[in-house]
Design a protein around this motif. Structure first.
Motif, PDB file in Angstrom:
ATOM      1  N   ALA A  67       0.839  -1.205   0.000  1.00 57.01           N
ATOM      2  CA  ALA A  67       0.000   0.000   0.000  1.00 57.01           C
ATOM      3  C   ALA A  67       0.869   1.249   0.000  1.00 57.01           C
ATOM      4  CB  ALA A  67      -0.936  -0.018   1.211  1.00 57.01           C
ATOM      5  N   GLU A  68       1.962   1.210   0.756  1.00 56.82           N
ATOM      6  CA  GLU A  68       2.899   2.341   0.774  1.00 56.82           C
ATOM      7  C   GLU A  68       3.502   2.560  -0.609  1.00 56.82           C
ATOM      8  OE1 GLU A  68       7.334   3.526   2.428  1.00 56.82           O
ATOM      9  OE2 GLU A  68       6.370   1.733   3.222  1.00 56.82           O
ATOM     10  N   LEU A  69       4.014   1.494  -1.220  1.00 59.34           N
ATOM     11  CA  LEU A  69       4.640   1.603  -2.531  1.00 59.34           C
ATOM     12  C   LEU A  69       3.665   2.164  -3.555  1.00 59.34           C
ATOM     13  CD1 LEU A  69       6.945  -0.890  -4.295  1.00 59.34           C
ATOM     14  CD2 LEU A  69       4.845  -0.245  -5.423  1.00 59.34           C
ATOM     15  N   GLU A  70       2.466   1.622  -3.603  1.00 56.58           N
ATOM     16  CA  GLU A  70       1.477   2.064  -4.594  1.00 56.58           C
ATOM     17  C   GLU A  70       1.056   3.509  -4.364  1.00 56.58           C
ATOM     18  OE1 GLU A  70       0.710   0.647  -7.364  1.00 56.58           O
ATOM     19  OE2 GLU A  70       1.681  -1.276  -6.966  1.00 56.58           O
ATOM     20  N   ALA A  71       0.883   3.914  -3.114  1.00 61.24           N
ATOM     21  CA  ALA A  71       0.521   5.306  -2.827  1.00 61.24           C
ATOM     22  C   ALA A  71       1.629   6.240  -3.290  1.00 61.24           C
ATOM     23  CB  ALA A  71       0.252   5.487  -1.334  1.00 61.24           C
ATOM     24  N   ARG A  72       2.861   5.885  -2.975  1.00 61.74           N
ATOM     25  CA  ARG A  72       3.983   6.747  -3.370  1.00 61.74           C
ATOM     26  C   ARG A  72       4.103   6.839  -4.882  1.00 61.74           C
ATOM     27  NH1 ARG A  72       8.886   4.540   0.066  1.00 61.74           N
ATOM     28  NH2 ARG A  72      10.015   5.978  -1.301  1.00 61.74           N
ATOM     29  N   LEU A  73       3.883   5.744  -5.594  1.00 65.55           N
ATOM     30  CA  LEU A  73       3.928   5.786  -7.065  1.00 65.55           C
ATOM     31  C   LEU A  73       2.805   6.657  -7.622  1.00 65.55           C
ATOM     32  CD1 LEU A  73       4.838   2.111  -8.013  1.00 65.55           C
ATOM     33  CD2 LEU A  73       6.214   4.165  -8.445  1.00 65.55           C
ATOM     34  N   ALA A  74       1.679   6.691  -6.935  1.00 61.18           N
ATOM     35  CA  ALA A  74       0.537   7.500  -7.380  1.00 61.18           C
ATOM     36  C   ALA A  74       0.655   8.955  -6.929  1.00 61.18           C
ATOM     37  CB  ALA A  74      -0.761   6.893  -6.837  1.00 61.18           C
ATOM     38  N   GLY A  75       1.729   9.274  -6.199  1.00 58.46           N
ATOM     39  CA  GLY A  75       1.920  10.643  -5.732  1.00 58.46           C
ATOM     40  C   GLY A  75       1.079  10.981  -4.522  1.00 58.46           C
ATOM     41  N   GLU A  76       0.607   9.966  -3.829  1.00 55.33           N
ATOM     42  CA  GLU A  76      -0.215  10.177  -2.635  1.00 55.33           C
ATOM     43  C   GLU A  76       0.615   9.943  -1.378  1.00 55.33           C
ATOM     44  OE1 GLU A  76      -3.411   7.390  -2.818  1.00 55.33           O
ATOM     45  OE2 GLU A  76      -4.276   8.281  -4.617  1.00 55.33           O
TER      46      GLU A  76
END
Length: 152
Positions: free
Chosen positions: A60-69
């Protein structure tokens, strides 16, 4: 934690899950004894839960960071709590479920990590470890399974 200098980030995650599942294959022999490590208690179910939670949390952390969140804070009880479910017998069906759950989570991780460039792995967006470091951190999730160990 053993260093694996030539290991890809995807291999770090899949290798960790392979290690956990190799140990878990012996846990159907568990006699209900609690494993006290440091200031925590572990059981087969708790080890599987912690590995899965760790994979989900950092994914969840990785995906949020990739999405700029901003990554959502986790609210797991982590290792501080041993639930009633953690104390249940670890059956062949539980092992089958753990294999399915952890193997699929590892594959999601591997698929994502394998799509990232070296630059993205090393200069990852947002705050926190690089994604390469995050994968190496996840390798340390063997700790939970090693706390229970091999029960053959």
């Amino acid at each position: 934690m053993t260093e694996h200098p030539h290991e890809t980030p995807a291999q770090a995650v899949t290798g960790m899950v392979d290690h956990v599942l190799a140990l878990a294959a012996t846990w159907t022999r568990w006699d209900g004894r609690l494993f006290e490590i440091d200031d925590r208690v572990y059981t087969p179910h708790k080890a599987v839960r912690r590995v899965a939670d760790h994979l989900v949390d950092h994914l969840a952390e990785l995906e949020a960071r990739l999405a700029g969140e901003e990554p959502q804070a986790d609210h797991w009880h982590a290792s501080t709590v041993t639930t009633e479910a953690d104390l249940a017998a670890f059956t062949q069906e539980d092992l089958d479920e753990a294999r399915s759950r952890l193997t699929r989570l590892a594959r999601i991780w591997a698929n994502r990590l394998e799509t990232l460039t070296d630059e993205q792995l090393d200069a990852s967006p947002g705050e926190g470890w690089s994604f390469r470091e995050l994968a190496r951190h996840l390798r340390g999730s063997t700790y939970y399974a090693d706390a229970v160990g091999e029960l053959s």
